[in-house]
Design a protein around this motif. Structure first.
Motif, short mmCIF file in Angstrom:
data_model
loop_
_atom_site.label_atom_id
_atom_site.label_comp_id
_atom_site.label_asym_id
_atom_site.label_seq_id
_atom_site.Cartn_x
_atom_site.Cartn_y
_atom_site.Cartn_z
N VAL A 55 -56.40 24.07 24.43
CA VAL A 55 -56.58 24.16 25.88
C VAL A 55 -55.23 24.27 26.58
N ARG A 56 -54.34 23.33 26.33
CA ARG A 56 -53.06 23.32 27.04
C ARG A 56 -52.16 24.48 26.61
N SER A 57 -51.91 24.60 25.32
CA SER A 57 -50.97 25.62 24.85
C SER A 57 -51.59 27.01 24.85
N PHE A 58 -52.74 27.17 24.16
CA PHE A 58 -53.28 28.51 24.02
C PHE A 58 -53.80 29.06 25.35
N LEU A 59 -54.67 28.32 26.01
CA LEU A 59 -55.21 28.81 27.28
C LEU A 59 -54.25 28.63 28.45
N GLY A 60 -53.31 27.71 28.31
CA GLY A 60 -52.37 27.45 29.40
C GLY A 60 -52.99 26.66 30.54
N GLU A 61 -54.05 25.94 30.25
CA GLU A 61 -54.75 25.17 31.28
C GLU A 61 -54.33 23.71 31.24
N PRO A 62 -54.41 23.04 32.38
CA PRO A 62 -54.13 21.59 32.36
C PRO A 62 -55.18 20.89 31.49
N ASP A 97 -54.46 37.22 16.88
CA ASP A 97 -53.08 37.62 17.13
C ASP A 97 -52.64 37.41 18.58
N GLU A 98 -53.56 36.96 19.43
CA GLU A 98 -53.22 36.70 20.83
C GLU A 98 -52.26 35.50 20.90
N LEU A 99 -51.28 35.63 21.78
CA LEU A 99 -50.29 34.55 21.94
C LEU A 99 -50.76 33.50 22.92
N GLU A 100 -50.31 32.30 22.67
CA GLU A 100 -50.60 31.21 23.61
C GLU A 100 -49.97 31.53 24.96
N ARG A 101 -50.47 30.87 26.00
CA ARG A 101 -49.97 31.12 27.34
C ARG A 101 -48.88 30.13 27.76
N LEU A 107 -39.17 26.74 23.13
CA LEU A 107 -39.96 27.10 21.95
C LEU A 107 -40.64 28.44 22.16
N PRO A 108 -40.76 29.25 21.10
CA PRO A 108 -41.41 30.56 21.26
C PRO A 108 -42.92 30.40 21.40
N LEU A 109 -43.55 31.38 22.00
CA LEU A 109 -45.01 31.41 22.04
C LEU A 109 -45.51 31.75 20.64
N VAL A 110 -46.59 31.12 20.23
CA VAL A 110 -47.17 31.36 18.90
C VAL A 110 -48.57 31.92 19.06
N SER A 111 -49.06 32.53 17.99
CA SER A 111 -50.39 33.15 18.02
C SER A 111 -51.49 32.12 17.79
N ARG A 113 -53.64 32.43 15.54
CA ARG A 113 -53.66 32.29 14.08
C ARG A 113 -52.70 31.16 13.64
N TRP A 114 -51.50 31.14 14.22
CA TRP A 114 -50.51 30.10 13.91
C TRP A 114 -51.06 28.73 14.32
N ILE A 115 -51.67 28.68 15.50
CA ILE A 115 -52.23 27.41 15.98
C ILE A 115 -53.31 26.92 15.03
N LEU A 116 -54.20 27.80 14.60
CA LEU A 116 -55.24 27.40 13.65
C LEU A 116 -54.62 26.83 12.37
N GLY A 117 -53.63 27.51 11.83
CA GLY A 117 -52.96 27.01 10.62
C GLY A 117 -52.34 25.64 10.84
N HIS A 118 -51.70 25.47 11.99
CA HIS A 118 -51.05 24.19 12.28
C HIS A 118 -52.08 23.08 12.46
N VAL A 119 -53.18 23.35 13.15
CA VAL A 119 -54.19 22.31 13.36
C VAL A 119 -54.88 21.97 12.05
N ILE A 120 -55.07 22.94 11.15
CA ILE A 120 -55.58 22.64 9.81
C ILE A 120 -54.64 21.66 9.12
N GLU A 121 -53.35 21.98 9.13
CA GLU A 121 -52.35 21.13 8.47
C GLU A 121 -52.34 19.73 9.07
N GLU A 122 -52.33 19.64 10.38
CA GLU A 122 -52.25 18.32 11.01
C GLU A 122 -53.52 17.50 10.77
N THR A 123 -54.67 18.15 10.85
CA THR A 123 -55.93 17.44 10.61
C THR A 123 -56.00 16.96 9.16
#
Length: 143
Positions: A55-62, A97-101, A107-111, A113-123
């Motif tokens: 929500v915050r990073s990818f969509l750019g919403e509060p 492949d869409e970048l976060e908002r 820090l660079p914007l990430v896709s 796909r990158w977010i999914l990989g990171h959340v898999i790792e963290e979970t």
């Protein structure tokens, strides 16, 4: 495939909490090195991870408010599952492949796909913590 792996990890969170009393879920077994770490805190943290990345990073919403850590474990688990449902919908509605908002300054914007990989790792990492905390709490071993 990424969504499938993440869903498996997400579903395992509730399994690791099954049959646990709220008091046991709040036991802090690492007071010296990780004083906040409890099973309830990990569920609360995983909710924040989903909310923060999708929500915050990818969509750019509060980010909306989430239940307080003081809520009973079943409420925390329901909030986690509700946030995972929102995250699934976000992933389904966007290209990987869409970048976060939004990203923190410097820090660079990430896709997505990158977010999914990171959340898999963290979970997955926190599922390991849940395994250990659960075994230390009542002897129940991981799946």
């Amino acid at each position: 495939m990424l969504s499938g792996w993440l869903d498996w990890q997400r579903e395992t969170v509730r399994l690791k909490c099954e049959g646990l009393s709220d008091a046991d879920a709040r036991r802090r077994l690492l007071p010296e090195t990780s004083p906040q770490m409890s099973i309830a805190w990990l569920v609360y943290h995983l909710t924040s991870v989903e909310l923060g990345w999708f929500v915050r990073s990818f969509l750019g919403e509060p980010t909306p408010t989430t239940p307080s850590l003081s809520e009973p474990l079943p409420v925390l688990l329901d909030a986690y599952e509700a946030q995972c449902k929102t995250s699934r919908r976000i992933v389904a509605d966007h290209d990987l492949d869409e970048l976060e908002r939004w990203a923190p300054d410097g820090l660079p914007l990430v896709s997505l796909r990158w977010i999914l990989g990171h959340v898999i790792e963290e979970t997955a990492r926190h599922l390991g913590h849940l395994d250990i905390l659960r075994e230390l709490t009542d002897g129940v071993r991981g799946y």
